[in-house]
Scaffold this motif. Sequence first.
Motif, mmCIF file in Angstrom:
data_model
loop_
_atom_site.group_PDB
_atom_site.id
_atom_site.type_symbol
_atom_site.label_atom_id
_atom_site.label_comp_id
_atom_site.label_asym_id
_atom_site.label_seq_id
_atom_site.Cartn_x
_atom_site.Cartn_y
_atom_site.Cartn_z
ATOM 1 N N SER A 98 75.816 -46.021 4.181
ATOM 2 C CA SER A 98 74.770 -46.856 4.777
ATOM 3 C C SER A 98 75.167 -47.391 6.146
ATOM 4 O O SER A 98 74.308 -47.816 6.917
ATOM 5 N N LYS A 99 76.481 -47.355 6.478
ATOM 6 C CA LYS A 99 76.938 -47.830 7.785
ATOM 7 C C LYS A 99 77.229 -46.684 8.755
ATOM 8 O O LYS A 99 77.850 -46.889 9.803
ATOM 9 N N ASP A 100 76.760 -45.506 8.409
ATOM 10 C CA ASP A 100 77.006 -44.322 9.250
ATOM 11 C C ASP A 100 76.340 -44.494 10.609
ATOM 12 O O ASP A 100 75.113 -44.638 10.696
ATOM 13 N N ASP A 101 77.135 -44.476 11.671
ATOM 14 C CA ASP A 101 76.585 -44.597 13.018
ATOM 15 C C ASP A 101 76.707 -43.294 13.808
ATOM 16 O O ASP A 101 76.500 -43.264 15.015
ATOM 17 N N ILE A 102 77.073 -42.214 13.120
ATOM 18 C CA ILE A 102 77.138 -40.886 13.739
ATOM 19 C C ILE A 102 75.901 -40.078 13.350
ATOM 20 O O ILE A 102 75.171 -39.561 14.199
ATOM 21 N N LEU A 156 73.920 -43.663 -1.981
ATOM 22 C CA LEU A 156 74.144 -44.286 -0.679
ATOM 23 C C LEU A 156 75.278 -45.294 -0.847
ATOM 24 O O LEU A 156 75.138 -46.277 -1.572
ATOM 25 N N PHE A 157 76.403 -45.034 -0.188
ATOM 26 C CA PHE A 157 77.551 -45.916 -0.299
ATOM 27 C C PHE A 157 77.382 -47.095 0.657
ATOM 28 O O PHE A 157 77.361 -46.905 1.883
ATOM 29 N N PRO A 158 77.275 -48.315 0.148
ATOM 30 C CA PRO A 158 76.949 -49.472 0.997
ATOM 31 C C PRO A 158 77.977 -49.793 2.067
ATOM 32 O O PRO A 158 77.621 -50.325 3.110
#
Length: 264
Positions: free
Chosen positions: A207-211, A235-237
Amino acid sequence: MKTSLSLMLVIGLSFLHIKELRAQRFESYEKHRYIQNKDTLPYRLLLPEGYEKDKKYPLVIFLHGAGERGNDNEKQLAHGGALFIKEENRLKYPAIVVFPQCSQQSFWSNVKIAGNGTNRVFEFTNGGTPTVPMQLVMELVKELNSKYGIKQRQVYVMGLSMGGMGTFELVNRMPKTFAAAIPICGGADTATAANLKKTKWWVFHGSKDDIVLPRYSEEMVAAMKKNKVSVKFTLFPEANHNSWDPAFAQPGLMNWLFSQKGSR
């Protein structure tokens, strides 16, 4: 100065030692190259322990991410390679596992990329001429089927990041081939969802993927559910782009994969 040079030497030797250990760790994967006309696809192949030519085995295709592109026939094992050589997995799930390597300047799927970071946008294409590496993978799957004893109802594909996108693309282009697919931090054109029904899916993202923003998986999963595709979504938080680490550690992952059987 001598201390600095000594430290650099130690670091350099340590790096070479680590690289050598990594190569030894993956020596069970045979080195091969699939050649079609003037194009070459390097790939590593893991046969089951005690492989018997007259037996049939499941087949797993694993598509790596953009950082592992090249032609050294080694980098593609960096993420996922260790999963299949774990002794418990080799004993419980004997299979033929293949890691092809995409060329440095190409991509598994037809996608245009613009921007950087959270502003990066992926524009996926449904159909069209496949990239050369994708075409070679498709032909390699056919060759593996003719060369080895493959259980046709147990052909699987996994991939991460660029390879997650490639996983969606490969199934879309070979919709009757794969019993199960595991795309990690990937994405695809949602219009392809209706063509993915013959495959069982387990989609992963951080969920924090910024790529590769998680919305690309979320949108695909929504479209798949709308089209009655069998899909699980995790979805891994707390995970960023390297959501493949918790995905590989997911309890029941291998059991889920190898329990799926196609209709062929």
